[in-house]
Design an enzyme around this catalytic site. Structure first.
Site, short mmCIF file in Angstrom:
data_model
loop_
_atom_site.label_atom_id
_atom_site.label_comp_id
_atom_site.label_asym_id
_atom_site.label_seq_id
_atom_site.Cartn_x
_atom_site.Cartn_y
_atom_site.Cartn_z
N TYR A 55 0.82 -1.21 0.00
CA TYR A 55 0.00 0.00 0.00
C TYR A 55 0.86 1.27 0.00
O TYR A 55 0.35 2.35 -0.27
CB TYR A 55 -0.92 0.05 1.22
CG TYR A 55 -1.93 -1.07 1.33
CD1 TYR A 55 -2.17 -1.95 0.28
CD2 TYR A 55 -2.65 -1.26 2.51
CE1 TYR A 55 -3.08 -2.98 0.39
CE2 TYR A 55 -3.57 -2.27 2.63
CZ TYR A 55 -3.79 -3.13 1.59
OH TYR A 55 -4.69 -4.15 1.71
N HIS A 111 0.47 -11.60 1.29
CA HIS A 111 -0.59 -10.79 0.69
C HIS A 111 -1.33 -11.54 -0.43
O HIS A 111 -2.56 -11.43 -0.55
CB HIS A 111 0.00 -9.49 0.15
CG HIS A 111 -0.99 -8.39 0.02
ND1 HIS A 111 -0.62 -7.06 -0.02
CD2 HIS A 111 -2.34 -8.39 -0.09
CE1 HIS A 111 -1.71 -6.30 -0.13
NE2 HIS A 111 -2.76 -7.09 -0.20
#
Length: 262
Positions: A55, A111
């Protein structure tokens, strides 16, 4: 709204501690927006923040945690290992800890399956980081049940959490049951993205409780013991999302919303 202590947010038990069922997601929150959103959320009473190396906002999340002056052990903090960092897990973890300004994570996730593979060797690296005290609980994101089973077969240990897209339209009782049979907590992201907030079952529940359709959807996750991490950078929306702790859905309302699933 007064601060809501972490004890008032329902939790589920992970191997390394309690995970609040409601948290703040930070995907697509960037720069000062991310820092201000996390800071506002903590002030309002959130005690669960979800970020990821991918992110690009771990430093902003870390600054918000530092400036709010909340005891580190009172905030459940998650970040994630990018799949393209699978061969440098330790370096990535140390970079994440430094950016977040902490000496440990509450939850570290893979992830995405690296190269679409389960990669038990990477899972072993997460287990090692946990055993060394850098991480309290470990898990995965976007893994299938077959991939989870591959990790268990190779290492004898299931992930504590699998973070996957979840909403009424994604509702799959068999999938939830398969996770629970393996002792894996389901954490849902993008809870509102694919949901028709005008669906009759959602609107009826919202009217019955004097809340918004979005609040009904988030509450529906909690009724299913699915951890939910809605993202917002707007203070009024952060406060609205926290309001889901103030009401419950009836079994009939939950069943009607369940029926929206494919």
């Amino acid at each position: 709204m007064p601060d809501i202590p972490v004890s008032d947010t329902p939790t589920l038990t992970l191997p390394g501690g309690e995970i609040p069922l409601l948290g703040l997601g930070t995907w697509q929150s960037e720069g000062s927006d991310a820092e201000l959103a996390v800071s506002a959320a903590l002030q309002l009473g959130y005690r669960h923040v979800d970020t990821a190396t991918g992110y690009g906002n771990e430093a902003q999340v870390g600054r918000a945690l530092a400036t709010r002056g909340i005891d580190r052990d009172d905030v459940f903090l998650t970040t994630k290992l990018p799949p393209d960092h699978a061969d440098r897990t330790r370096q990535t973890l140390m970079e994440s800890l430094a950016a977040l300004g902490t000496d440990h994570l509450d939850l570290w996730l893979i992830h995405w399956p690296p190269g679409k593979q389960a990669r038990p060797d990477v899972w072993d690296e997460l287990r090692r980081a946990r055993d060394e005290g850098h991480v309290r609980s470990i898990g995965v994101s976007n893994y299938s049940i077959a991939q989870i089973d591959e990790l268990v077969a190779a290492t004898g240990e299931a992930p504590a959490v699998n973070q996957i897209p979840y909403s009424p339209v994604d509702h799959d009782p068999a999938l939830l049951a398969a996770h629970r049979e393996r002792g894996v907590v389901v954490e849902g992201y993008s809870p509102l993205k694919r949901t028709d907030l005008g669906a009759a079952a959602i609107v009826a529940a919202a009217q019955a409780h004097g809340v918004t359709p979005a609040q009904v959807v988030l509450r529906w996750h909690l009724e299913h013991d699915v951890v939910v991490i809605p993202k917002s950078v707007r203070r009024e929306r952060l406060e609205e999302n926290l309001g889901v702790l103030g009401f419950s859905l009836s079994p009939d309302e939950v069943a009607a919303i369940d029926a929206l699933g494919r």
